[in-house]
Design a protein around this motif. Sequence first.
Motif, PDB file in Angstrom:
ATOM      1  N   PRO A 136       0.835  -1.205   0.000  1.00  0.00           N
ATOM      2  CA  PRO A 136       0.000   0.000   0.000  1.00  0.00           C
ATOM      3  C   PRO A 136       0.866   1.250   0.000  1.00  0.00           C
ATOM      4  O   PRO A 136       1.935   1.284   0.618  1.00  0.00           O
ATOM      5  N   GLY A 137       0.395   2.279  -0.691  1.00  0.00           N
ATOM      6  CA  GLY A 137       1.136   3.527  -0.769  1.00  0.00           C
ATOM      7  C   GLY A 137       1.811   3.741  -2.107  1.00  0.00           C
ATOM      8  O   GLY A 137       2.246   4.851  -2.420  1.00  0.00           O
ATOM      9  N   GLY A 138       1.883   2.689  -2.911  1.00  0.00           N
ATOM     10  CA  GLY A 138       2.452   2.825  -4.247  1.00  0.00           C
ATOM     11  C   GLY A 138       1.374   3.107  -5.282  1.00  0.00           C
ATOM     12  O   GLY A 138       0.190   3.244  -4.955  1.00  0.00           O
ATOM     13  N   ILE A 139       1.791   3.209  -6.536  1.00  0.00           N
ATOM     14  CA  ILE A 139       0.856   3.334  -7.656  1.00  0.00           C
ATOM     15  C   ILE A 139       1.017   2.083  -8.502  1.00  0.00           C
ATOM     16  O   ILE A 139       2.050   1.864  -9.123  1.00  0.00           O
ATOM     17  N   TRP A 140      -0.010   1.245  -8.480  1.00  0.00           N
ATOM     18  CA  TRP A 140       0.015  -0.023  -9.199  1.00  0.00           C
ATOM     19  C   TRP A 140      -1.174  -0.028 -10.146  1.00  0.00           C
ATOM     20  O   TRP A 140      -2.320  -0.146  -9.713  1.00  0.00           O
ATOM     21  N   ALA A 170       5.628   5.159  -4.761  1.00  0.00           N
ATOM     22  CA  ALA A 170       5.218   6.528  -4.415  1.00  0.00           C
ATOM     23  C   ALA A 170       5.465   6.783  -2.931  1.00  0.00           C
ATOM     24  O   ALA A 170       6.545   7.195  -2.535  1.00  0.00           O
ATOM     25  N   ASN A 171       4.465   6.541  -2.097  1.00  0.00           N
ATOM     26  CA  ASN A 171       4.593   6.787  -0.655  1.00  0.00           C
ATOM     27  C   ASN A 171       4.892   5.489   0.094  1.00  0.00           C
ATOM     28  O   ASN A 171       4.090   5.012   0.895  1.00  0.00           O
ATOM     29  N   ILE A 172       6.039   4.912  -0.183  1.00  0.00           N
ATOM     30  CA  ILE A 172       6.415   3.673   0.490  1.00  0.00           C
ATOM     31  C   ILE A 172       7.858   3.772   0.969  1.00  0.00           C
ATOM     32  O   ILE A 172       8.651   4.574   0.460  1.00  0.00           O
ATOM     33  N   ASP A 173       8.187   2.941   1.934  1.00  0.00           N
ATOM     34  CA  ASP A 173       9.544   2.858   2.454  1.00  0.00           C
ATOM     35  C   ASP A 173      10.259   1.728   1.715  1.00  0.00           C
ATOM     36  O   ASP A 173       9.902   0.561   1.872  1.00  0.00           O
ATOM     37  N   PRO A 174      11.263   2.049   0.892  1.00  0.00           N
ATOM     38  CA  PRO A 174      11.913   1.004   0.105  1.00  0.00           C
ATOM     39  C   PRO A 174      12.977   0.223   0.869  1.00  0.00           C
ATOM     40  O   PRO A 174      13.545  -0.729   0.324  1.00  0.00           O
TER      41      PRO A 174
END
Length: 271
Positions: free
Chosen positions: A79-83, A160-164
């Motif tokens: 969650p938080g990405g663009i898929w 996008a809004n994720i911790d890699p």
Amino acid sequence: MSSGHDPRGNDSDSLDEERILSGLETRWLGRDLLLFDRVASTNELASSLARKGSRGSVILAESQTGGRGRLSRSWESPPGGIWMSLILEPDIPLALAYQINMAVCLAACRAISSLLGLKAGIKWPNDILIGGRKVGGILMEIQANGERLEYAVVGVGINANIDPSPFPGEWMATSLSQEMGSSICRTALIQRILLEMERAYESMGSEEIYDEWRQRSVTLGRMVRISARSGEVVGEVVDLARDGALMLRINGDLMRVLEGDCIHLRGLERK
């Protein structure tokens, strides 16, 4: 953007179909938008819809449980990405399918750069990099009838809004929020990505698309290792051909590379 969303602001880290559509500036791409909380793979779902005749639709998910990249690799999709996946029906021969990948990669870079001010580049053949680290990728799957392309399903994954940091170190991953130092508005970015993709798609095959795709390459001028079914080669990328092939110099000889896994090596870099 007509949506009024601040691209550098937080959108409460949630997506809403009506909010996305209300500010969407495309004429046809994404006007049929399906948003899911969780799916196995947006590409799989899009392929199923494409077989039933859907065109121009966009499948979007908050997370994927079975996301995948090129060469059947797994793709982390928290969650938080663009898929999302696009269903396209270009009127082109199968031999020109590379034009779709070229246009979509370029459009993703345009959207990130113009909306967020980040310098996004293309690592051949389909990765989006910022500062040498992977922030996204494209996965195109096609259906053909003989030499004619019936449709293409194009998956777009953006960190996008994720911790890699939990990702494997060899992935060399980053995210837009990490690069910006704060969360970004995914709604605004999705709207801009779709707009840029519609524009690039309608101009694919043009000199403008090719020239900018080549200019945004972060592979051109690099020493690379290419792993393909035919084996492994190491050389310097001296050019990118009109059909998307790498022109590789190996011990003074030129070699055309149309497919394979590309790894950037330490060595010559583009100035």
